[in-house]
Design a protein around this motif. Structure first.
Motif, PDB file in Angstrom:
ATOM      1  N   LEU A 668      13.001  50.862   7.462  1.00  0.00           N
ATOM      2  CA  LEU A 668      12.226  49.731   6.949  1.00  0.00           C
ATOM      3  C   LEU A 668      10.769  49.892   7.359  1.00  0.00           C
ATOM      4  N   SER A 669       9.901  49.119   6.646  1.00  0.00           N
ATOM      5  CA  SER A 669       8.466  49.106   6.941  1.00  0.00           C
ATOM      6  C   SER A 669       8.135  47.772   7.590  1.00  0.00           C
ATOM      7  N   VAL A 670       7.428  47.799   8.751  1.00  0.00           N
ATOM      8  CA  VAL A 670       7.092  46.575   9.479  1.00  0.00           C
ATOM      9  C   VAL A 670       5.601  46.577   9.826  1.00  0.00           C
ATOM     10  N   PRO A 671       4.999  45.381  10.002  1.00  0.00           N
ATOM     11  CA  PRO A 671       3.598  45.322  10.425  1.00  0.00           C
ATOM     12  C   PRO A 671       3.411  45.979  11.786  1.00  0.00           C
ATOM     13  N   VAL A 672       2.229  46.622  11.953  1.00  0.00           N
ATOM     14  CA  VAL A 672       1.961  47.330  13.220  1.00  0.00           C
ATOM     15  C   VAL A 672       1.955  46.370  14.401  1.00  0.00           C
TER      16      VAL A 672
END
Length: 778
Positions: A668-672
């Protein structure tokens, strides 16, 4: 059913395995005598009993049946008015103990069948206690059996000691030493004597009781102990009379219950057999079959119980309603005969109340008879050839088989001219089908394969053969007849193509086309099976990935939810403490008059607004601040997802404020700012601060072969160790012998500070050779 047929099916070996699971001799005998039930309702009852026993074994802490003896002779003796001996009383007590155990475990329970049986058991706790207390061994009563017996035995002990003292003084006398063959005291005819040299027999006055085989030694009872020996003899006779009286008393107490004891033996034997069936089912990983009311056979992945479980190949076959049976074909040593025997054996096991080593849902009919022509029984003595022996068996079968029979025919039509054998085989199969028999037959003949293919009452099946390895796979393939593969095997083994082609020309064109058709059908079946296995493998892999991802996501969500709830609860506690502190400060200001009422109200309002604002932001579960920057993260790093509390691996460089990570099977892609570098786990060293030394004390000490002083010293040291180990009861093994060690040890125990009490060992504990010591509590 015919015992000879059961042996061909190797049911006797199954019964031997069953007998080894029984805990009693009567139960083992019942297992070896087991026969199949031919009535459906009786067979179903047997299976229900086994099912209840299996449930009891899983639920009960202890095995409900304990070992017991066959007391049939004892029951007959009680019925006839005879008296029982010590060993017989112990065996009767053992049966009542087994009845008590079974009744307590199974009676008044939800085991419908077993509970009813257990409720019919009889035992008398008082009789069990009295017998165990009075009987010390197979041939001995305990001193406590009666006060009179105790008095007599004490008198015998005193007389023995007096006689031995007098005899010891005689053999120690310097004057008598030269007259004696050995300086010992021995017994002849239950009287104490000394061995005297033949030439000095007149020097020792007394009664001669025996002479050695060499004639060199005369065993003389000195006159000094004749009277004492007479008294001892009278005491022994009194002991025998008292023993007989006690045994008669116990026999009279048991006599009114001879019918109950006989019933106990029958019920316990039956229960032992039932639980042996359940134990065998567990070891075989067997399942309860379904007994079909119709003549339907559906065997699912059955494993022959006599083949190594690591090597056995499961077999499945089915005979539907309206189908007379199956014709099994295939190469030699391919497993046709084993399959035939397996089907018959499963039916016999099910009708005997045994679970079958097959998958659940296996259906089997109930047959009144099983007939089998399996194996070559040619006999020189009876002038029977292979074909004659087969036809002799089949003639007997045709005279008895009917619609409730299972008929197993191996190599039908073999041993004679193929044309005539084939014709006979088809005629026999047609006759059995008309009678309504269920038939399983094996053959190599193509004509019989074609007959089954064209028949509405028979189905073809074949044993699979791997042509690449020239070896059977032992798998049964339903619906397709087998091919012999003789040409292919011969070619693989090096036979020239010319010979093989010439052989093909000798075959009829119709036969060649039929064999080719079978071969093509077999190839198509193998191809379809390969594709099916491949598709199933893909499906399982996809399902596994999905299940793993779902589990990881669920685990992450649960952990995140728990972390947030704990943080909110902690924050609310902090706010509550702050509110209480503010109220306290305001109360102090008011009391001190440091501010006016309006100023205090305004300060309280501002404080409440601030607290409510903070609480509201917490309850909205805002994300946790303090994440990493893009510069802190590189591919391959391990980070923590702050919103979920789980670790993940960075897959790509951060881009546009987001980073692509993998958590378990989930990508998944998550905020830094919602991740941070994971902290390295600290190394923790474990130090053990306790070390035990010394060997643990055992439950017994053996002082046999020691002198009395050595034995007392060893026992004293052992009792200290046992007391410190916290034992409550221990055993001192001193043996029977002359009784010196026993008497000395027990005198020592009387005054030992750790000893609460002691007693002689009971039957099964060592009896007079063991003293059981009860230690004081620490």
């Amino acid at each position: 059913m015919d015992e000879k047929v059961l042996q061909k099916l190797e049911f006797d070996k199954i019964k031997t395995m069953l007998s080894e699971k029984a805990v009693s001799a009567p139960g083992a005998a019942a297992a070896l005598a087991l026969l199949p039930e031919t009535r459906a309702e009786n067979a179903r009852r047997l299976l229900e009993e086994t099912l209840e026993a299996e449930s009891a074994l899983m639920r009960e802490a202890a095995y409900p049946i304990v070992s017991f003896s066959d007391i049939s002779p004892e029951v007959i003796r009680l019925k006839g008015g005879g008296d029982l001996g010590c060993g017989e009383l112990l065996r009767v007590s053992g049966v009542m103990k087994a009845a008590r155990r079974a009744k307590n475990a199974l009676g008044k329970s939800d085991y419908k069948l077993l509970g009813t049986m257990a409720e019919g058991l009889f035992f008398s706790a008082q009789l069990i206690s009295d017998i165990d207390g009075a009987v010390a061994g197979e041939d001995t009563l305990d001193d406590s059996a009666s006060p009179e017996l105790c008095r007599i035995r004490k008198s015998i002990l005193r007389e023995n000691e007096g006689i031995r003292e007098k005899l010891d003084s005689i053999i120690r006398s310097a004057q008598n030493r030269e007259y004696l063959q050995d300086a010992i005291v021995t017994i002849r005819n239950d009287r104490y004597v000394v061995p005297v040299k033949q030439e000095h027999r007149r020097e020792i006055k007394g009664l001669i009781h025996d002479v050695s085989s060499s004639g060199q030694t005369v065993f003389i009872e000195p006159m000094e102990v004749v009277e004492a020996n007479n008294r001892l003899r009278e005491l022994r006779l009194a002991e025998e009379a008292e023993t007989a009286r006690i045994l008669r008393e116990f026999s009279d107490r048991l006599r009114p219950y001879w019918r109950e004891l006989k019933n106990d033996l029958e019920i316990l034997t039956r229960l032992d057999l039932i639980f042996a069936k359940a134990s065998l089912a567990s070891s075989m990983k067997a399942s309860p079959p379904v007994l079909s009311a119709e003549k339907e056979m559906d065997i699912r992945n059955a494993r022959h119980p006599l083949i190594d479980p690591k090597k056995v190949v499961p077999v499945s076959l089915s005979v539907d309603q309206g189908c007379a049976g199956i014709i099994i074909t295939g190469p030699n040593t391919g497993g046709k005969t084993v399959t035939l025997k397996l089907a018959g054996l499963l039916c016999v096991m099910a009708q005997s109340g045994l679970f079958v080593p097959a998958d659940g849902g296996t259906k089997l009919p109930v047959f009144k008879a099983v007939y089998a022509d399996i194996g070559d029984e040619q006999s020189i003595a009876q002038n029977l050839s292979t074909f004659s022996s087969h036809m002799s068996n089949i003639t007997g079968i045709m005279g008895s088989a009917d619609g409730e029979s299972l008929v197993l025919l191996d190599e039908l039509g073999a041993g004679t001219d193929p044309a005539e054998g084939t014709a006979l085989a088809m005629s026999i199969l047609e006759e059995l089908a008309q009678r309504g028999c269920t038939v399983l037959a094996t053959t190599h003949y193509s004509e019989i394969k074609a007959f089954a293919a064209a028949s509405e009452t028979y189905r073809n099946a074949s044993m699979e053969f791997d042509i690449k390895t020239l070896s059977p796979t032992y798998r049964l393939i339903m619906g397709i007849p087998g091919v012999s593969n003789a040409f292919e095997i011969s070619k693989k083994l090096g036979l020239s193509d010319g010979i093989i082609e010439r052989a093909r020309r000798h075959m009829s064109e119709e036969t060649v086309r039929f064999e080719r058709l079978l071969g093509e059908a077999e190839r198509q079946r193998e191809l379809a099976e390969r594709k099916e296995r491949q598709a199933e493998s893909f499906r399982r892999t996809a399902q596994s990935i999905k299940d793993k991802s779902d589990a990881e996501l669920k685990k992450a969500n649960e952990k995140s939810k728990k972390i947030i709830e704990e943080a909110n609860e902690k924050a609310l506690r902090i706010l509550k403490d702050a509110r209480e502190e503010a109220e306290r400060v305001i109360a102090e200001l008011k009391a001190a008059g440091a501010a006016g009422q309006r100023e205090m109200n305004e300060a309280r309002k501002r404080l409440n607004d601030k607290i409510e604002q903070t609480a509201g932001s917490l309850l909205k579960k805002e994300k946790i601040r303090g994440g990493a920057s893009a510069a802190d993260i590189s591919p391959g790093d391990t980070v923590t997802l702050l919103n979920h509390g789980v670790k993940a691996t960075v897959l790509k460089e951060p881009k546009d404020g987001s980073v692509y990570v993998q958590a378990g099977a989930l990508k998944l892609s998550v905020p830094v700012d919602e991740v941070e570098p994971a902290e390295k786990e600290k190394q923790v060293s474990h130090v053990s601060g306790v070390k035990r030394t010394g060997a643990a004390a055992q439950m017994q000490v053996d002082v046999r072969g020691m002198t009395l002083d050595e034995a007392v010293l060893e026992t004293d040291k052992y009792l200290d160790d046992a007391y410190l180990s916290g034992f409550s009861e221990v055993f001192v093994i001193h043996g029977k012998g002359t009784g010196v060690l026993r008497a000395g040890i027990r005198d020592f125990l009387k005054s030992h500070p750790h000893v609460e009490s002691y007693r002689q060992g009971r039957y099964g504990e060592g009896e007079a050779g063991v003293t059981v010591v009860t230690l004081k509590a620490r």
